[in-house]
Scaffold this motif. Sequence first.
Motif, short mmCIF file in Angstrom:
data_model
loop_
_atom_site.label_atom_id
_atom_site.label_comp_id
_atom_site.label_asym_id
_atom_site.label_seq_id
_atom_site.Cartn_x
_atom_site.Cartn_y
_atom_site.Cartn_z
N ASP A 58 0.86 -1.17 0.00
CA ASP A 58 0.00 0.00 0.00
C ASP A 58 0.91 1.23 0.00
O ASP A 58 1.48 1.60 1.04
CB ASP A 58 -0.90 -0.02 1.24
N VAL A 59 1.04 1.87 -1.16
CA VAL A 59 1.91 3.05 -1.29
C VAL A 59 1.03 4.23 -1.71
O VAL A 59 0.34 4.18 -2.73
CB VAL A 59 3.02 2.81 -2.34
N ARG A 60 1.07 5.27 -0.89
CA ARG A 60 0.20 6.43 -1.14
C ARG A 60 1.00 7.73 -1.12
O ARG A 60 2.02 7.83 -0.45
CB ARG A 60 -0.89 6.50 -0.06
N ILE A 61 0.49 8.70 -1.86
CA ILE A 61 1.04 10.05 -1.87
C ILE A 61 0.07 10.96 -1.13
O ILE A 61 -1.13 10.97 -1.44
CB ILE A 61 1.27 10.56 -3.30
N ILE A 62 0.58 11.72 -0.17
CA ILE A 62 -0.26 12.57 0.68
C ILE A 62 0.07 14.04 0.38
O ILE A 62 1.22 14.46 0.49
CB ILE A 62 -0.01 12.29 2.17
N GLY A 91 -1.97 21.63 -1.12
CA GLY A 91 -2.28 20.75 -2.24
C GLY A 91 -1.06 20.19 -2.94
O GLY A 91 -1.19 19.49 -3.95
N ILE A 92 0.13 20.44 -2.43
CA ILE A 92 1.37 19.93 -3.02
C ILE A 92 1.60 18.50 -2.54
O ILE A 92 1.44 18.21 -1.35
CB ILE A 92 2.56 20.83 -2.64
N GLU A 93 1.96 17.62 -3.45
CA GLU A 93 2.25 16.23 -3.10
C GLU A 93 3.51 16.23 -2.23
O GLU A 93 4.62 16.41 -2.72
CB GLU A 93 2.43 15.39 -4.35
N ARG A 94 3.33 16.00 -0.93
CA ARG A 94 4.41 16.28 0.02
C ARG A 94 4.96 15.05 0.72
O ARG A 94 6.11 15.05 1.17
CB ARG A 94 3.88 17.27 1.08
N HIS A 95 4.15 13.98 0.84
CA HIS A 95 4.62 12.81 1.58
C HIS A 95 4.33 11.53 0.81
O HIS A 95 3.32 11.43 0.12
CB HIS A 95 3.95 12.74 2.96
N VAL A 96 5.23 10.57 0.97
CA VAL A 96 5.06 9.23 0.40
C VAL A 96 5.05 8.24 1.57
O VAL A 96 5.99 8.21 2.37
CB VAL A 96 6.19 8.89 -0.58
N ILE A 97 3.97 7.46 1.65
CA ILE A 97 3.81 6.49 2.73
C ILE A 97 3.67 5.10 2.13
O ILE A 97 2.83 4.88 1.25
CB ILE A 97 2.56 6.79 3.59
N GLY A 98 4.49 4.18 2.61
CA GLY A 98 4.39 2.78 2.19
C GLY A 98 4.10 1.89 3.38
O GLY A 98 4.75 2.02 4.43
N VAL A 99 3.12 1.00 3.23
CA VAL A 99 2.72 0.12 4.33
C VAL A 99 2.64 -1.32 3.81
O VAL A 99 2.04 -1.56 2.76
CB VAL A 99 1.36 0.53 4.93
N CYS A 100 3.23 -2.25 4.54
CA CYS A 100 3.06 -3.67 4.28
C CYS A 100 2.08 -4.20 5.29
O CYS A 100 2.45 -4.58 6.41
CB CYS A 100 4.40 -4.40 4.39
N ASP A 101 0.80 -4.18 4.95
CA ASP A 101 -0.22 -4.56 5.91
C ASP A 101 -0.61 -6.02 5.81
O ASP A 101 -1.63 -6.44 6.34
CB ASP A 101 -1.44 -3.67 5.77
N THR A 102 0.22 -6.81 5.14
CA THR A 102 -0.07 -8.25 5.06
C THR A 102 0.68 -9.01 6.14
O THR A 102 0.49 -10.21 6.32
CB THR A 102 0.36 -8.80 3.69
N LEU A 103 1.57 -8.29 6.89
CA LEU A 103 2.34 -8.96 7.94
C LEU A 103 1.46 -9.15 9.17
O LEU A 103 0.66 -8.30 9.53
CB LEU A 103 3.57 -8.13 8.32
N LYS A 104 1.64 -10.23 9.86
CA LYS A 104 0.94 -10.47 11.13
C LYS A 104 1.77 -9.88 12.26
O LYS A 104 2.96 -10.18 12.40
CB LYS A 104 0.74 -11.97 11.36
#
Length: 357
Positions: free
Chosen positions: A334-338, A343-356
């Motif tokens: 899950d990789v998102r731009i915030i 309104g400027i694309e300022r942050h990149v967040i990556g999450v591996c939410d399949t891990l237990k």
Amino acid sequence: MKPSGEDGRQERAGGRGAENGGERAQRADIQAKREDEFAIVADTRSEEPGSRPPAREVRSANGPAPVTVREAFVRASSFLRETGVADPDSSAEWLLQHVLGVSRSELFLRWEEPFPAERREEWERALLRRSHGEPVQYITGEQEFYGLTFRVTPAVLIPRPETELLVEQIVAAGQRLWPEGAPLAADIGCGSGAIAVTLAVRCPGWKVTAVDVSPDALDVARVNARSNGVGDRVTFFEGDLLEPYIRERMSVDILVSNPPYIETGDLAGLQPEVRLYEPVLALDGGPDGLRFYRAILDQVRRLPSMPAVIGFEVGQGQARQVAQWVRERGHWNDVRIIPDLAGIERHVIGVCDTLKK
């Protein structure tokens, strides 16, 4: 704090670093010009028997030393406006609060009170420094971030409001993956410690660490951790990016970084307030501004395990490239731009939410 625009780092000064000889000469020229415009001279009025010694006072186009707090503000904002300072009214107000040691509401309650003579010299020095372009935060020595007060010196960047949004994203992702657990979070290039300290305050169960290559910056960060009540809960390392974690074979669950991201070729065109006071080491992101994102994403593979959460602050126009690199690592599903509040694309967040967890 931070004005909106193309890039907060281009509009607001802060941090550690060095200036070259040409920049020092330019600053000296500016200072000489400002001192001509804002001369601090001795009051040569005759003394009455038993009167106080002559006081130093401001002799400017606006007249003698201020009589009331309100008059001090009016004259200061006018002077700063004439000398080309950005946000002269806000600068004058912040400096008045600092010199008088009052809050904003208390300042207005004292609006018509006499300006304290014992504060006059400090007030004059603060205005003169601001007229040279020095950021208010370096003059006052502090900046608020996420409702906390942080000490700032020329050894560290001044925390920006945009970075609060990065902290919010990291906290949300971490609490979702570890609702009761104790993940290890790493703030890479921590500077003042704003991110690491705020994470420790917001998430008492987390193990928070931070790294910086500058020992002076780490000294400031440790002060901020102690002053905000988490001095025993944030572990600091001196080193280059992830190298201390790789050396100690530490597993990182949450990795967050706000690295330098200005293109080298753009440094000379930055506003003087930034160019003369902002640290080059905290600004220069290499020829394309992306040097540190490449380095971190290369080093992260050398950790014992990949972080479940990764978050970056980026410069304008860089988010999509950095997001692509994060996706290409094949770990974060899950990789998102915030965007920031402008309104400027300022942050990149990556999450591996399949891990237990």
